[in-house]
Design a protein around this motif. Structure first.
Motif, mmCIF file in Angstrom:
data_model
loop_
_atom_site.group_PDB
_atom_site.id
_atom_site.type_symbol
_atom_site.label_atom_id
_atom_site.label_comp_id
_atom_site.label_asym_id
_atom_site.label_seq_id
_atom_site.Cartn_x
_atom_site.Cartn_y
_atom_site.Cartn_z
ATOM 1 N N ASP A 1 -21.154 82.872 -8.723
ATOM 2 C CA ASP A 1 -20.383 81.930 -9.543
ATOM 3 C C ASP A 1 -20.693 82.114 -11.032
ATOM 4 O O ASP A 1 -19.804 81.952 -11.882
ATOM 5 N N LYS A 2 -21.934 82.420 -11.364
ATOM 6 C CA LYS A 2 -22.289 82.627 -12.772
ATOM 7 C C LYS A 2 -21.493 83.781 -13.374
ATOM 8 O O LYS A 2 -21.091 83.732 -14.548
ATOM 9 N N SER B 1 -18.506 85.049 -12.083
ATOM 10 C CA SER B 1 -17.068 84.772 -12.067
ATOM 11 C C SER B 1 -16.673 83.728 -13.111
ATOM 12 O O SER B 1 -15.564 83.781 -13.662
ATOM 13 N N ASP B 2 -17.573 82.787 -13.431
ATOM 14 C CA ASP B 2 -17.278 81.817 -14.492
ATOM 15 C C ASP B 2 -17.042 82.535 -15.825
ATOM 16 O O ASP B 2 -16.099 82.208 -16.565
ATOM 17 N N LYS C 1 -11.024 81.725 -10.463
ATOM 18 C CA LYS C 1 -12.355 81.925 -9.910
ATOM 19 C C LYS C 1 -12.278 82.122 -8.397
ATOM 20 O O LYS C 1 -11.679 81.315 -7.688
ATOM 21 N N LYS D 1 -13.586 82.241 -4.459
ATOM 22 C CA LYS D 1 -14.549 81.521 -3.635
ATOM 23 C C LYS D 1 -15.676 82.500 -3.311
ATOM 24 O O LYS D 1 -15.459 83.516 -2.642
ATOM 25 N N ALA D 2 -16.871 82.193 -3.773
ATOM 26 C CA ALA D 2 -17.977 83.154 -3.682
ATOM 27 C C ALA D 2 -18.272 83.567 -2.253
ATOM 28 O O ALA D 2 -18.587 84.734 -1.971
#
Length: 339
Positions: A313-314, A316-317, A328, A330-331
């Protein structure tokens, strides 16, 4: 004077390249994967793997696993194949030329955003620092020793060479310049060949560039350039900078092999992390670097366990913030289920 490419033309070229890659992958995917078929027994799964990996120090983890016998002890026969680029590796996965490929995490996320059937099976490199001033890392921004550029904000308005536009390096530079109070949208990013990153700076073609290791450390030690900042994103120490990827079809048909591959590279990472003697030995024997090139080398940290959704997420943000991704992901959907 070597040719360089400005950012506007690169965006067009990158878009065209991405479309070509997407088409190649989707055509390859049309062959279909029967994930509903019975899972083959471990003895029947693929044991001979061609793995695409960078021929630089960021590909060292795989070479340690090969040279130290980690794969053979797991009954795998792994051959490292030099990647021309991460984008080139993805179509090779679907065609069967490669079974696994190392690529930077952003390139992987771009492939997934196009609906391409690839997933992360293991971490390769991790971001080694939190992007602190004066810290060496796997790559960095350098300038001539007498340059007035001395800090991240000094890059604003300057011509800065990067491997390509809208890549992880490009994104991380923008992140640390903005974090320092600069306006990264006003940096004139241009694409430069990796082998010429130092020459183009010393010749004045670009005012700063982003060599990887060991070219960066050897050039700094020789007094050719100075370090302005590493190319790590602020606060992202430990996130996966590069990953090993396989197709969903290969993962479904070879789960035991995929687990053994991941376990082997993690075991090799535990051996080489912090072990300069082993890192230098393998870099010389497998990657053909000389002792002189490695004298001041920075060896990045390699992943010793699977990544987490929070870490992805870090990345993709930032990718969404800087327009690399439109939304974004979904991880959890990026990760192979190989437990």
């Amino acid at each position: 004077m070597p040719a360089i490419t400005n950012s506007s033309s690169l965006v067009r070229r990158s878009s065209a390249a991405a479309a070509t890659v997407a088409l190649a992958l989707m055509l390859g995917a049309c062959g279909g994967s029967d994930t509903a078929a019975p899972q083959p027994a471990a003895a029947d799964q693929v044991k001979d793997l061609k793995v695409g990996a960078t021929p630089t120090l960021s590909g060292l983890g795989l070479r340690v696993a090969v040279s130290d016998g980690n794969f053979s002890s797991s009954s795998l026969n792994v051959s490292a194949v030099a990647n021309k680029s991460a984008n080139d590796a993805v179509p090779q996965l679907l065609s069967g030329e490669l079974q696994v490929a190392q690529m930077d995490t952003i390139t992987f996320m771009q492939a997934r955003s196009q609906g391409l059937p690839v997933r992360i099976i293991a971490v390769n490199g991790e971001q080694s620092t939190n992007g602190g001033n004066g810290e060496m890392s796997a790559a960095g921004v350098v300038a001539k020793t007498d340059s007035p550029i001395n800090s991240p904000t000094d890059l604003v308005g300057k011509k800065v060479g990067v491997p390509a536009i809208k890549t992880q390096t490009w994104m991380n530079i923008r992140a640390f310049v903005d974090a320092a109070g600069g306006d990264s949208s006003k940096i004139d990013f241009v694409e430069v060949p990796s082998a010429q990153t130092i020459d183009l700076v010393t010749q004045g073609t670009v005012q700063a560039s982003t060599p990887a290791e060991p070219l960066m450390s050897s050039s700094i030690a020789a007094g050719k350039v100075k370090l302005i900042h590493n190319t790590d994103a602020p606060g992202n120490k430990g996130v996966p900078s590069s990953v090993y990827v396989a197709t969903e079809d290969f993962i479904a048909k070879n789960p035991d092999t995929v687990r053994k591959f991941a376990d082997s590279v993690y075991a090799a990472a535990k051996k080489v992390n912090g072990n300069r003697e082993l890192a230098a030995k393998v870099a010389q024997s497998e990657l053909k670097y000389t002792p002189e090139q490695l004298a001041n080398a920075f060896y990045q940290t390699f992943g010793t366990s699977e990544t987490t959704p929070a870490q992805l997420d870090k990345i993709s943000d930032l990718a969404v913030k800087y327009g690399i991704l439109t939304e974004k992901p979904k991880a959890e959907d990026l990760l192979a289920d190989i437990k």
